[in-house]
Motif scaffolding. Structure first.
Motif, mmCIF file in Angstrom:
data_model
loop_
_atom_site.group_PDB
_atom_site.id
_atom_site.type_symbol
_atom_site.label_atom_id
_atom_site.label_comp_id
_atom_site.label_asym_id
_atom_site.label_seq_id
_atom_site.Cartn_x
_atom_site.Cartn_y
_atom_site.Cartn_z
ATOM 1 N N TYR A 185 0.968 -1.077 -0.116
ATOM 2 C CA TYR A 185 0.043 0.070 0.111
ATOM 3 C C TYR A 185 0.920 1.211 -0.050
ATOM 4 O O TYR A 185 1.613 1.368 0.898
ATOM 5 C CB TYR A 185 -0.729 -0.024 1.131
ATOM 6 C CG TYR A 185 -1.610 -1.135 1.397
ATOM 7 C CD1 TYR A 185 -2.809 -1.186 0.740
ATOM 8 C CD2 TYR A 185 -1.265 -2.174 2.277
ATOM 9 C CE1 TYR A 185 -3.630 -2.239 1.078
ATOM 10 C CE2 TYR A 185 -2.085 -3.385 2.655
ATOM 11 C CZ TYR A 185 -3.260 -3.482 1.883
ATOM 12 O OH TYR A 185 -4.223 -4.354 1.927
ATOM 13 N N GLN A 186 0.884 1.961 -0.914
ATOM 14 C CA GLN A 186 1.927 3.200 -0.945
ATOM 15 C C GLN A 186 3.176 2.704 -0.922
ATOM 16 O O GLN A 186 3.637 1.776 -1.521
ATOM 17 C CB GLN A 186 1.340 4.331 -0.446
ATOM 18 C CG GLN A 186 0.260 5.145 -0.740
ATOM 19 C CD GLN A 186 -0.970 4.594 -0.070
ATOM 20 O OE1 GLN A 186 -1.140 4.179 1.135
ATOM 21 N NE2 GLN A 186 -2.230 4.375 -0.859
ATOM 22 N N ALA B 22 2.635 -4.831 3.104
ATOM 23 C CA ALA B 22 1.912 -5.293 3.883
ATOM 24 C C ALA B 22 2.083 -6.995 3.652
ATOM 25 O O ALA B 22 1.911 -7.680 4.938
ATOM 26 C CB ALA B 22 0.479 -5.178 3.664
ATOM 27 N N GLN C 114 -13.639 -10.052 7.158
ATOM 28 C CA GLN C 114 -13.404 -9.816 8.630
ATOM 29 C C GLN C 114 -14.521 -8.702 9.270
ATOM 30 O O GLN C 114 -15.165 -8.997 10.301
ATOM 31 C CB GLN C 114 -11.955 -9.101 8.911
ATOM 32 C CG GLN C 114 -11.725 -8.617 10.084
ATOM 33 C CD GLN C 114 -10.305 -8.268 10.352
ATOM 34 O OE1 GLN C 114 -9.427 -8.310 9.353
ATOM 35 N NE2 GLN C 114 -9.940 -7.560 11.232
ATOM 36 N N LYS D 272 3.979 1.166 1.971
ATOM 37 C CA LYS D 272 3.971 -0.010 3.070
ATOM 38 C C LYS D 272 3.975 -1.350 2.427
ATOM 39 O O LYS D 272 2.925 -1.646 1.549
ATOM 40 C CB LYS D 272 2.920 0.339 4.022
ATOM 41 C CG LYS D 272 2.408 -0.794 4.804
ATOM 42 C CD LYS D 272 3.081 -0.890 6.195
ATOM 43 C CE LYS D 272 2.800 -2.322 6.785
ATOM 44 N NZ LYS D 272 3.404 -2.480 7.911
ATOM 45 N N PRO E 256 -0.559 -11.280 14.616
ATOM 46 C CA PRO E 256 -1.236 -10.313 15.143
ATOM 47 C C PRO E 256 -1.930 -9.231 14.185
ATOM 48 O O PRO E 256 -1.706 -9.290 13.173
ATOM 49 C CB PRO E 256 0.102 -9.528 15.950
ATOM 50 C CG PRO E 256 1.261 -9.931 15.210
ATOM 51 C CD PRO E 256 0.637 -11.382 14.573
ATOM 52 N N ASN E 257 -2.570 -8.074 14.729
ATOM 53 C CA ASN E 257 -3.152 -7.132 14.089
ATOM 54 C C ASN E 257 -2.190 -6.557 13.144
ATOM 55 O O ASN E 257 -0.902 -6.093 13.684
ATOM 56 C CB ASN E 257 -3.947 -6.028 14.760
ATOM 57 C CG ASN E 257 -5.215 -6.531 15.440
ATOM 58 O OD1 ASN E 257 -5.693 -7.386 14.924
ATOM 59 N ND2 ASN E 257 -5.553 -6.355 16.519
ATOM 60 N N GLY E 258 -2.521 -6.453 12.027
ATOM 61 C CA GLY E 258 -1.543 -5.679 10.983
ATOM 62 C C GLY E 258 -0.339 -6.557 10.402
ATOM 63 O O GLY E 258 0.415 -6.070 9.736
ATOM 64 N N ALA E 259 -0.538 -7.749 10.697
ATOM 65 C CA ALA E 259 0.381 -8.729 10.227
ATOM 66 C C ALA E 259 0.480 -9.047 8.597
ATOM 67 O O ALA E 259 1.425 -9.118 8.100
ATOM 68 C CB ALA E 259 0.660 -10.046 10.800
ATOM 69 N N GLY E 260 -0.558 -8.904 8.018
ATOM 70 C CA GLY E 260 -0.874 -9.115 6.587
ATOM 71 C C GLY E 260 -1.863 -9.959 6.213
ATOM 72 O O GLY E 260 -1.947 -10.863 5.148
ATOM 73 N N LYS E 261 -2.775 -10.754 7.300
ATOM 74 C CA LYS E 261 -3.653 -11.727 6.834
ATOM 75 C C LYS E 261 -4.556 -11.177 5.946
ATOM 76 O O LYS E 261 -4.946 -11.925 4.984
ATOM 77 C CB LYS E 261 -4.493 -12.245 8.500
ATOM 78 C CG LYS E 261 -3.237 -12.800 9.432
ATOM 79 C CD LYS E 261 -3.997 -13.028 10.483
ATOM 80 C CE LYS E 261 -4.665 -12.083 11.223
ATOM 81 N NZ LYS E 261 -4.009 -11.109 12.019
ATOM 82 N N THR E 262 -5.218 -10.357 6.393
ATOM 83 C CA THR E 262 -6.642 -9.673 5.425
ATOM 84 C C THR E 262 -5.846 -9.543 3.881
ATOM 85 O O THR E 262 -6.583 -9.659 2.853
ATOM 86 C CB THR E 262 -7.313 -8.742 6.033
ATOM 87 O OG1 THR E 262 -7.861 -9.294 7.360
ATOM 88 C CG2 THR E 262 -8.433 -8.100 5.236
ATOM 89 N N SER E 263 -4.990 -8.848 4.024
ATOM 90 C CA SER E 263 -4.339 -8.493 2.779
ATOM 91 C C SER E 263 -4.039 -9.641 1.783
ATOM 92 O O SER E 263 -4.200 -9.645 0.674
ATOM 93 C CB SER E 263 -2.976 -7.473 3.017
ATOM 94 O OG SER E 263 -3.182 -6.561 3.576
HETATM 95 N N1 LIG Z 1 -6.158 -0.313 2.597
HETATM 96 C C1 LIG Z 1 -4.884 0.035 3.260
HETATM 97 N N2 LIG Z 1 -4.441 1.343 3.121
HETATM 98 C C2 LIG Z 1 -3.006 1.352 3.563
HETATM 99 N N3 LIG Z 1 -2.443 0.387 4.484
HETATM 100 C C3 LIG Z 1 -3.208 -0.744 4.640
HETATM 101 C C4 LIG Z 1 -4.483 -0.917 4.004
HETATM 102 N N4 LIG Z 1 -5.017 -2.017 4.368
HETATM 103 C C5 LIG Z 1 -4.207 -2.473 5.349
HETATM 104 N N5 LIG Z 1 -3.098 -1.875 5.657
HETATM 105 C C6 LIG Z 1 -1.914 -2.017 6.146
HETATM 106 O O1 LIG Z 1 -1.346 -3.145 5.867
HETATM 107 C C7 LIG Z 1 -0.784 -4.062 6.888
HETATM 108 C C8 LIG Z 1 -1.419 -5.355 6.884
HETATM 109 O O2 LIG Z 1 -2.794 -5.113 7.206
HETATM 110 P P1 LIG Z 1 -3.883 -6.478 7.222
HETATM 111 O O3 LIG Z 1 -3.624 -7.318 5.961
HETATM 112 O O4 LIG Z 1 -5.162 -5.726 7.452
HETATM 113 O O5 LIG Z 1 -3.440 -7.120 8.617
HETATM 114 P P2 LIG Z 1 -4.122 -8.052 9.412
HETATM 115 O O6 LIG Z 1 -5.600 -8.811 8.625
HETATM 116 O O7 LIG Z 1 -3.163 -9.408 9.765
HETATM 117 O O8 LIG Z 1 -4.547 -7.435 10.786
HETATM 118 C C9 LIG Z 1 -1.105 -3.115 8.031
HETATM 119 O O9 LIG Z 1 0.022 -2.441 8.407
HETATM 120 C C10 LIG Z 1 -1.987 -2.105 7.558
HETATM 121 O O10 LIG Z 1 -2.059 -0.965 8.448
#
Ligand SMILES: Nc1ncnc2c1ncn2[C@@H]1O[C@H](COP(=O)(O)OP(=O)(O)O)[C@@H](O)[C@H]1O
Ligand SMILES: [Mg+2]
Length: 243
Positions: free
Chosen positions: A14-15, A19, A84, A17, A38-45
């Protein structure tokens, strides 16, 4: 061996970052796979890339051999996603939500009605099936998400924190449902923060931390040193673990 999901060198940014940082793993047909972190690890991405919701910058993902980018339609049909966050119209009943999804997947009306009935029954809906979503308890709201994922009878269920916020009794109810679905042959990829849930349900576990996969093992392999999944998880997901 046939793989339900094959993820190779996935990179999601993302830009500026990153993920998901060069993640590779496969899920076998019929497996119950726990995707932890943990939160922010990259699961949902990772899940978004896998289900075609989000684009990705590097790597390749196949679902029963179908490339999720090139063969998007075929790949998507194989997958049922329970995301989620609740994203269901508050005023629509579970039954109507399922009819709508059936229509989206091109099911004729008769089949839609029959399939919705059978899914609602399987997940324990009674009169709740015809209440507006907003009138349902938290547990039934989660079940609607699962029912919607199941409506087109996909081979794979991707469940992103399906028990988040559920009380103990409700979580146990969902465990039973998920474990029955897996026994009936569904391949399941589950994310959860409840490590007991992963320990109970999953055959194999992947742990992601800061976008990198830090563990990928069968549950029995992971805990054969006598330490719990929670201990391993904490060791692998605290600062310094990936260096
Ligand atoms: N739409 C988005 N724009 C910018 N950063 C994002 C976006 N979605 C997720 N992130 C960042 O990407 C990283 C992984 O997020 P995410 O995949 O949601 O993790 P998880 O599901 O494991 O909590 C985090 O640092 C989050 O802040
Ligand atoms: Mg997430």
């Amino acid at each position: 061996m046939e793989f339900a999901i094959e993820i190779k060198n996935l990179v999601k940014k993302y830009q500026n970052k990153t993920a998901v940082d060069d993640v590779s793993f496969s899920v076998k047909r019929g497996e119950f796979f726990g995707f932890l972190g943990p939160n922010g690890a990259g699961k949902t991405s990772t899940i978004n890339a896998l289900t075609g919701i989000g684009q990705f910058q590097g790597g390749e993902i196949k679902v029963f051999g179908f490339d999720v980018v090139k063969d998007y339609r075929e790949a998507r049909r194989k997958i049922g996603l329970s995301p989620q966050e609740f994203n269901i119209d508050a005023f629509v009943s579970p039954r109507d939500t399922l009819y709508y999804v059936g229509g989206f997947f091109g099911m004729p009306k008769k089949e839609r009605v029959k399939r919705a009935d059978s899914v609602l029954r399987e997940l324990g809906f009674g009169h709740e099936a015809d209440l507006p979503f907003r009138a349902l308890s938290g547990g039934f709201k989660r079940r609607v998400m699962l029912a919607r994922a199941m409506m087109h009878n996909p081979d794979i269920l991707i469940l992103d924190e399906p028990t988040a916020g559920a009380d103990v009794e409700l979580r146990h109810g969902l465990w039973k449902i998920l474990s029955d679905l897996n026994k009936k042959g569904k391949t399941i990829l589950l994310t959860t923060h409840y490590l007991e849930e992963a320990e109970r349900l999953c055959d194999r576990i992947g742990i992601i931390y800061n976008g990198k996969l830090v563990a990928l093992e069968s549950k029995h392999e992971l805990i054969k040193d006598g330490k719990s999944i929670e201990e391993h998880y904490l060791n692998l997901t605290t600062n310094g673990a990936t260096q």
